[in-house]
Design a protein around this motif. Structure first.
Motif, PDB file in Angstrom:
ATOM      1  N   ASN A 176       0.831  -1.201   0.000  1.00 26.85           N
ATOM      2  CA  ASN A 176       0.000   0.000   0.000  1.00 26.85           C
ATOM      3  C   ASN A 176       0.866   1.251   0.000  1.00 26.85           C
ATOM      4  N   GLU A 196      -6.786   6.215  -6.989  1.00 24.04           N
ATOM      5  CA  GLU A 196      -8.068   5.585  -6.682  1.00 24.04           C
ATOM      6  C   GLU A 196      -8.162   4.200  -7.325  1.00 24.04           C
ATOM      7  N   PHE A 199      -6.364   1.749  -5.342  1.00 21.96           N
ATOM      8  CA  PHE A 199      -6.879   1.648  -3.970  1.00 21.96           C
ATOM      9  C   PHE A 199      -5.859   2.146  -2.942  1.00 21.96           C
ATOM     10  N   ASP A 201      -4.219   5.430  -0.614  1.00 19.78           N
ATOM     11  CA  ASP A 201      -4.808   6.455   0.245  1.00 19.78           C
ATOM     12  C   ASP A 201      -4.178   7.809  -0.053  1.00 19.78           C
ATOM     13  N   ASN A 375     -14.730   2.639   3.728  1.00 21.22           N
ATOM     14  CA  ASN A 375     -13.916   2.712   2.516  1.00 21.22           C
ATOM     15  C   ASN A 375     -12.597   1.988   2.708  1.00 21.22           C
ATOM     16  N   TRP A 378     -13.072  -1.732   2.147  1.00 18.16           N
ATOM     17  CA  TRP A 378     -13.254  -2.069   0.732  1.00 18.16           C
ATOM     18  C   TRP A 378     -11.932  -1.993  -0.037  1.00 18.16           C
ATOM     19  N   LYS A 379     -11.163  -0.943   0.179  1.00 18.22           N
ATOM     20  CA  LYS A 379      -9.893  -0.800  -0.543  1.00 18.22           C
ATOM     21  C   LYS A 379      -8.905  -1.904  -0.158  1.00 18.22           C
ATOM     22  N   THR A 380      -8.888  -2.252   1.116  1.00 16.96           N
ATOM     23  CA  THR A 380      -7.975  -3.310   1.561  1.00 16.96           C
ATOM     24  C   THR A 380      -8.395  -4.646   0.976  1.00 16.96           C
ATOM     25  N   GLN A 382      -9.890  -5.193  -1.830  1.00 16.38           N
ATOM     26  CA  GLN A 382      -9.522  -5.228  -3.248  1.00 16.38           C
ATOM     27  C   GLN A 382      -8.039  -5.529  -3.424  1.00 16.38           C
ATOM     28  N   LYS A 383      -7.199  -4.958  -2.565  1.00 16.92           N
ATOM     29  CA  LYS A 383      -5.748  -5.181  -2.689  1.00 16.92           C
ATOM     30  C   LYS A 383      -5.374  -6.605  -2.298  1.00 16.92           C
TER      31      LYS A 383
END
Length: 385
Positions: A176, A196, A199, A201, A375, A378-380, A382-383
């Motif tokens: 990340n 974005e 994913f 920050d 959020n 969700w982003k984590t 996806q990664k």
């Protein structure tokens, strides 16, 4: 352990340090020899490497911040080693400096010593990142910056163009990437779109100013922290190459440094773009204080989860209809800090469900109670796919 002394030039011995000051406390590389790195702690390193951003500064040094740092007094519970390894000597080529920094970082992290790197242009972040390749360790990187510093992957790395090199480097050890403090007038919309899509920050300066605590969970999830001193507004950091009308103030950076020090996960930090050229004495005093607050934060580490055990935490479960899944939160009974459990997406042939723990704050738990998928979750997720 490899012989790191070959990369460093010694410092002049501190004469008549103030009683009980850091001048008496720090184990320094001077004419008496290179320190024996025998205990965990923090290692200060100055790297005057500017060629991939400010070629005209090549050969210049300015480490007056040491005078101020050495005159400060240690805080409570500073019962660990602080080393000053001296100045890392630039190589014949920039790549030689990168190699040296890479080797130094890897060896120090192996010894549970945090390299605290000061000086040079911010492309040195790329060399620090390569040090984790030596360790074969997936990491999270956080930049404190007014820009995103993506750059063109087809062009050479530079002080404002190195992030694309992190993304394209193979093998990839980047899980990340976060940026705190970017200013919208200084960033292309296409760069925000890319962040974005990946994913990552990105926190605007205004968001941080509204609530500086937004930085704490991100710093708690960081392995490598890179601070661009040019993101500090020029009224607080005066010098020839510092002309930011808006930006962080000195107190902001000290607060960020303290959060970083407290983070059990963080293993390296860089203070970059300390560019020689009529830098005010107050700016060097400020760097000394940034370092002091990082060290003080380090002295207050508590070994929170995932280093600790779950029995020391209160568990909260929230079922969300939108994803048909329980969201699991943990709150530390010692520090009151929060974590969120994110499952790995199911894979064929894998029997047992695995989870990834992500630092968060109570607001994400509150949002989940209101039916909103955080959020961050969700982003984590996806990664992890």
């Amino acid at each position: 352990m490899k012989d790191l002394s070959i990369y460093f030039s010694p410092l002049d011995a501190v004469e008549n340090p103030l009683a009980e000051s850091l001048g008496e406390f720090i184990v320094c590389h001077d004419d008496s020899g290179f320190p024996e790195i025998d205990k965990p702690g923090i290692a200060l390193i100055y790297v005057p490497e500017f060629r991939n951003g400010m070629q005209e500064l090549h050969g210049e040094t300015d480490d007056r911040f040491r005078e101020y740092l050495y005159a400060y007094f240690p805080g409570n519970y500073w019962n660990f080693k602080i080393y000053d390894l001296g100045n890392l000597m630039p190589g014949d080529r920039v790549e030689d400096t990168y190699f040296a920094l890479r080797q130094v970082l890897a060896e120090l992290v192996k010894k549970s010593v945090i390299p605290l790197i000061v000086g040079g242009t911010q492309d040195l972040t790329y060399a620090m990142y390569q040090g984790y390749e030596e360790l074969e360790q997936m990491i999270n990187v956080l930049n404190i910056d007014s820009k995103l510093d993506l750059g063109d992957p087809e062009l050479p790395v530079g002080k404002d163009a190195y992030v694309s090199k992190l993304l394209m480097h193979r093998p990839c050890y980047l899980f990340n990437l976060s940026v705190i403090g970017y200013q919208t007038p200084l960033v292309k919309s296409s760069e925000i779109d890319l962040f974005e899509k990946l994913f990552f920050d990105a926190v605007r300066l205004g968001e941080f100013k509204s609530d500086f605590k937004i930085a704490e969970p991100l710093l708690r999830n960081t392995d490598l922290l890179s601070i661009d001193l040019q993101s500090v507004k020029d009224s607080d950091f005066k010098g020839k190459y510092f002309s930011q009308p808006n930006g962080f103030d000195n107190q902001d950076i000290c607060q960020i440094a303290r959060y970083a020090g407290i983070s059990d996960k963080l293993t390296s930090v860089g203070l970059f773009n300390l560019l020689p050229g009529n830098i005010a004495e107050s700016a060097h005093a400020e760097i000394g204080q940034i370092i002091w607050y990082f060290i003080d934060g380090y002295s207050q580490r508590v070994g929170d989860f995932p280093i600790g055990t779950k029995k020391d935490y209160t568990r909260f479960t929230v079922f969300l209809d939108e994803i048909n899944h329980d969201l699991i939160f943990y709150r530390s009974n010692r520090s009151e800090r929060w974590w969120m459990e994110v499952p790995y997406p199911p894979k064929e042939g894998v029997k047992y469900e695995r989870h990834h723990m992500v630092p968060c704050d109570k607001s994400q738990y509150t949002n989940a109670l209101n039916g909103d998928v955080p959020n961050l979750w969700w982003k984590t997720y996806q990664k992890l796919g």
